[in-house]
Design a protein around this motif. Structure first.
Motif, short mmCIF file in Angstrom:
data_model
loop_
_atom_site.label_atom_id
_atom_site.label_comp_id
_atom_site.label_asym_id
_atom_site.label_seq_id
_atom_site.Cartn_x
_atom_site.Cartn_y
_atom_site.Cartn_z
N UNK A 262 20.65 -1.47 1.48
CA UNK A 262 20.13 -0.28 0.81
C UNK A 262 18.64 -0.38 0.52
N UNK A 263 18.09 -1.59 0.51
CA UNK A 263 16.67 -1.76 0.22
C UNK A 263 15.80 -1.70 1.47
N UNK A 264 16.39 -1.52 2.64
CA UNK A 264 15.60 -1.39 3.86
C UNK A 264 14.89 -0.04 3.86
N UNK A 265 13.57 -0.07 3.77
CA UNK A 265 12.79 1.17 3.72
C UNK A 265 12.85 1.87 2.38
N UNK A 266 13.22 1.17 1.34
CA UNK A 266 13.40 1.81 0.02
C UNK A 266 12.04 2.12 -0.62
N UNK A 267 11.77 3.39 -1.00
CA UNK A 267 10.47 3.79 -1.57
C UNK A 267 10.40 3.50 -3.07
N UNK A 268 10.37 2.25 -3.43
CA UNK A 268 10.53 1.86 -4.83
C UNK A 268 9.41 2.41 -5.72
N UNK B 69 0.82 -1.21 0.00
CA UNK B 69 0.00 0.00 0.00
C UNK B 69 0.85 1.26 0.00
N UNK B 70 2.00 1.22 0.68
CA UNK B 70 2.90 2.38 0.72
C UNK B 70 3.89 2.38 -0.43
N UNK B 71 4.02 1.26 -1.11
CA UNK B 71 4.99 1.17 -2.21
C UNK B 71 6.43 1.13 -1.73
N UNK B 72 6.65 0.55 -0.55
CA UNK B 72 7.97 0.56 0.08
C UNK B 72 8.45 -0.87 0.32
N UNK B 73 9.74 -1.11 0.05
CA UNK B 73 10.37 -2.36 0.44
C UNK B 73 10.84 -2.19 1.89
N UNK B 74 10.30 -2.95 2.80
CA UNK B 74 10.62 -2.79 4.21
C UNK B 74 12.01 -3.31 4.53
#
Length: 309
Positions: free
Chosen positions: A104-110, A92-97
């Motif tokens: 680098x992908x922790x919290x990444x707003x892809x 829903x947020x479009x984020x990789x947690x």
């Protein structure tokens, strides 16, 4: 590839002309070390594809940005883009947690990053859930309302279509980290006994070496007891899925296709032996998709766009 190098780019041009007003579907796969992008038509034909690499364990989000920028140079604008992402995803947020292997992908707003690059609606979901959409729209799952799609090999995961809807609870994962042995091997997630620790290629290679076997792959191990054990380990997770959700049909992708009919039959036998099903229902079945393993994720990205529009 060393940090700071420009991501490698590979392009596959369109093979045939398309109707000018036919909508295109964009698909992106983002996994440790690699980004792939594609344009597909409504039949699921890949018309264009690009690939970019980045350092596998990078802690710099800018290197992810650079890889996406290199790969997402669509020659024509798609109607939307569906992103298949590894790790834990907030759709829903479009984020990789988080992705354990890639800080680098922790919290990444892809979704925001891709939206800025392409300027069309973007949807993101966990890779396994995107894969099940590929099977639903373009693969062996067409016409079915309930089944499971399974990734095997270096990556392990299950996506479930139940009564026409993809099961995607917030915070839900792909099943790779479900516990199958309470005091089992340590996992990359920090826990012990995860399904991933006994049902991926890394376990198979390590176990073959421990037993003094020169063979390291499924094809090379045909007829060896280790391959039967590996098939049983894959079935362990499927048994849990069948017990909880009873999808009935499991479509396997990736490494499972290399094991041949005997490997598929061993997984199915163990699945049936260790799970139960309602009286009058068909016993669970295992199918192996023998098409290119990579294609199903791109098809799933296109299916994600179709499902959301």
């Amino acid at each position: 590839m060393n940090s700071g190098e420009r991501p490698a780019l590979r392009l596959v041009p369109a093979a045939e002309p398309r109707t000018p007003d036919a909508p295109l579907l964009g698909a992106v796969e983002l996994v440790p070390g690699r980004v792939r992008a594609a344009l597909l038509d409504l039949s699921g034909t890949v018309l264009w594809q690009a690939e970019a690499m980045y350092p596998h364990g990078t802690a710099d989000p800018g290197e992810i940005d650079a890889a996406l920028t290199s790969a997402l140079r669509f020659p024509s604008p798609p109607a939307g883009v569906g992103i298949a992402a590894a790790g834990l995803v907030d759709a829903s947020a479009g984020v990789i947690i988080e992705v354990h292997e890639v800080p680098a992908l922790h919290g990444y707003p892809v979704a925001d990053v891709v939206t800025r690059l392409v300027g069309v609606p973007v949807h993101v979901e966990h890779l396994a859930r995107v894969q099940v959409l590929g099977d639903r729209w373009f693969g062996p799952g067409r016409g079915r309302t309930t089944f499971a799609s399974v990734s095997t090999g270096e990556v392990l995961g299950v996506g479930i279509l139940y009564d026409g809807e993809v099961l995607a609870p917030p915070g839900g994962r792909s099943g790779a980290h479900m516990t199958v042995a309470a005091s089992g091997l340590p996992c990359t997630c920090g826990a012990r006994g995860c399904w991933k620790t006994v049902a991926t290629t890394s376990w198979l290679r390590a176990e073959a070496e421990r037993r003094g076997l020169a063979a390291r792959g499924v094809r090379e191990l045909a007829g060896d007891p280790l391959l039967d054990e590996y098939a049983g380990n894959i079935a362990l997770g499927l048994v849990n899925i069948q017990q909880l959700f009873a999808p009935g049909l499991f479509i396997l992708h990736g490494e499972a296709s290399e094991g041949g009919e005997a490997f598929r039959a061993r997984i199915e036998h163990r699945l049936r032996e260790d799970s139960s099903w309602a009286t009058g229902a068909e016993p669970p079945r295992v199918l192996v998709n023998t098409g290119p393993a990579d294609d199903i994720v791109l098809l799933g990205g296109a299916g994600l766009v179709l499902s959301r529009h």
